[in-house]
Design an enzyme around this catalytic site. Structure first.
Site, PDB file in Angstrom:
ATOM      1  N   GLY A   1      38.674 -23.960   8.421  1.00 36.59           N
ATOM      2  CA  GLY A   1      39.982 -23.321   8.312  1.00 36.59           C
ATOM      3  C   GLY A   1      41.112 -24.333   8.393  1.00 36.59           C
ATOM      4  O   GLY A   1      40.907 -25.526   8.180  1.00 36.59           O
ATOM      5  N   ALA A   2      42.326 -23.830   8.715  1.00 38.65           N
ATOM      6  CA  ALA A   2      43.546 -24.645   8.676  1.00 38.65           C
ATOM      7  C   ALA A   2      43.607 -25.353   7.312  1.00 38.65           C
ATOM      8  O   ALA A   2      43.739 -26.574   7.220  1.00 38.65           O
ATOM      9  CB  ALA A   2      43.608 -25.637   9.835  1.00 38.65           C
TER      10      ALA A   2
ATOM     11  N   GLY B   1      43.667 -30.556   0.388  1.00 37.74           N
ATOM     12  CA  GLY B   1      42.348 -31.177   0.250  1.00 37.74           C
ATOM     13  C   GLY B   1      41.266 -30.111   0.092  1.00 37.74           C
ATOM     14  O   GLY B   1      40.427 -30.173  -0.817  1.00 37.74           O
ATOM     15  N   HIS B   2      41.294 -29.100   0.975  1.00 36.92           N
ATOM     16  CA  HIS B   2      40.326 -28.004   0.853  1.00 36.92           C
ATOM     17  C   HIS B   2      40.498 -27.289  -0.487  1.00 36.92           C
ATOM     18  O   HIS B   2      39.519 -26.926  -1.145  1.00 36.92           O
ATOM     19  CB  HIS B   2      40.547 -26.963   1.955  1.00 36.92           C
TER      20      HIS B   2
ATOM     21  N   LYS C   1      36.806 -37.569   2.250  1.00 40.09           N
ATOM     22  CA  LYS C   1      37.575 -37.987   3.423  1.00 40.09           C
ATOM     23  C   LYS C   1      36.625 -38.120   4.637  1.00 40.09           C
ATOM     24  O   LYS C   1      36.748 -39.037   5.432  1.00 40.09           O
ATOM     25  CB  LYS C   1      38.679 -36.955   3.653  1.00 40.09           C
TER      26      LYS C   1
ATOM     27  N   SER D   1      44.433 -33.804   6.401  1.00 44.25           N
ATOM     28  CA  SER D   1      43.485 -33.388   7.439  1.00 44.25           C
ATOM     29  C   SER D   1      44.124 -32.244   8.201  1.00 44.25           C
ATOM     30  O   SER D   1      45.351 -32.238   8.405  1.00 44.25           O
ATOM     31  CB  SER D   1      43.230 -34.561   8.398  1.00 44.25           C
TER      32      SER D   1
END
Ligand code: PAF
Length: 280
Positions: free
Chosen positions: A32-33, A37-38, A150, A186
């Protein structure tokens, strides 16, 4: 809004329908968060798979520090909003008992690859990662799984684990996404106090400088002390490691004599940041 499933039986039922129809299923495992990038992993999965599942589970077994687990950002509602434009098929947010039922007594552990770098500084971390990721692979039945470069060591470890356990999933690594100033995205960046956030790109800057010198034939042992001093002078509290490793298999290298990766972890403003870049 995308369906959120919390029980593995409901997920299996959904996936078995897709599989019967011959569809290729991709999974993007996350804690989550979600950040860009995700979302780049989601995009890659959407481009190559008929169905995409994003999993969100803050996995207690991969935190080797109670306050790190407690402070880890939990933003399910915003995560679902961020995913909405991508048209993913399911967001799987397993209830804790779906991953760790009462009496759970199994650990999946990869030797060798997990022993240095983050593994040396975060005891038990990779066992937690491989245990949860193997469960997520099996619960989702995904054909393809997308991970960010990463977390380069994690990518290598998870690939090894899937191969060793004959889990029929293709593990796909996707490039690190960075802020304009070079800071690798991140979820932990959210925890950086403003001053630390401003200083944080110094890590990547120093690494890029080192990579140029390594490409010109310098030895990591010569470059390391100067680079560490530069990173600390920029505002970091401590450089945990700064190492040159073989891009495949992560063997330590004195020089960039074959495709290599420069990997680092460092603390700033109470937050541990990691980064890595290719060399050669
Ligand atoms: O990279 C992460 O976010 C986590 O380590 C993962 C792969 C989702 C396992 O909990």
């Amino acid at each position: 809004m995308t369906d959120i499933l919390r029980r593995k039986a409901a997920l299996r039922e959904r996936v078995s329908g897709w599989k019967r129809a011959g569809e290729v299923v991709g999974v993007v495992p996350t804690m989550g968060a979600l950040h860009a990038g995700h979302l780049s992993l989601v995009e890659a999965a959407k481009a190559a798979c008929d169905r995409v599942i994003v999993t969100i589970f803050v996995n207690p077994r991969q935190f080797n520090n109670a306050s790190d687990l407690e402070n880890y950002p939990r933003t399910e509602e915003q995560d679902a909003e961020k995913l909405a434009p991508f048209g993913v098929d399911v967001i799987y947010v397993p209830d804790p008992d779906q991953i760790y039922p009462e009496g759970f007594a199994t650990t999946v552990s990869v030797a060798g690859l997990t022993e240095g770098l983050c593994g040396a500084h975060r005891p038990g971390h990779f066992d937690g990662v491989t245990t949860v990721v193997s469960k997520l692979f099996l619960q989702t039945g995904a054909d393809r799984a997308y991970f960010g470069e990463k977390d380069y060591q994690q990518l290598q470890v998870v690939t090894r684990m899937a191969t060793d356990l004959d889990i029929p999933v293709e593990v796909i690594g996707c490039p690190t996404v960075r802020e304009a100033d070079g800071l690798a995205l991140s979820s932990r960046n959210l925890l950086l106090p403003p001053e630390a956030r401003a200083a944080a790109p110094a890590l990547n800057r120093a690494m890029r400088g080192m990579a140029d010198k390594l490409m010109a034939g310098a030895e990591i042992a010569t470059l390391r002390p100067l680079a560490k001093a530069e990173i600390v002078a920029a505002g970091f509290d401590e450089v945990e490691y700064l190492e040159l490793r073989a891009a495949e298999g992560l063997a330590p290298l004195p020089k960039a004599e074959r495709p290599a990766r420069l990997l680092a972890a460092a603390w700033i403003g109470g937050v541990r940041l990691i980064d890595n870049i290719p060399v050669g």
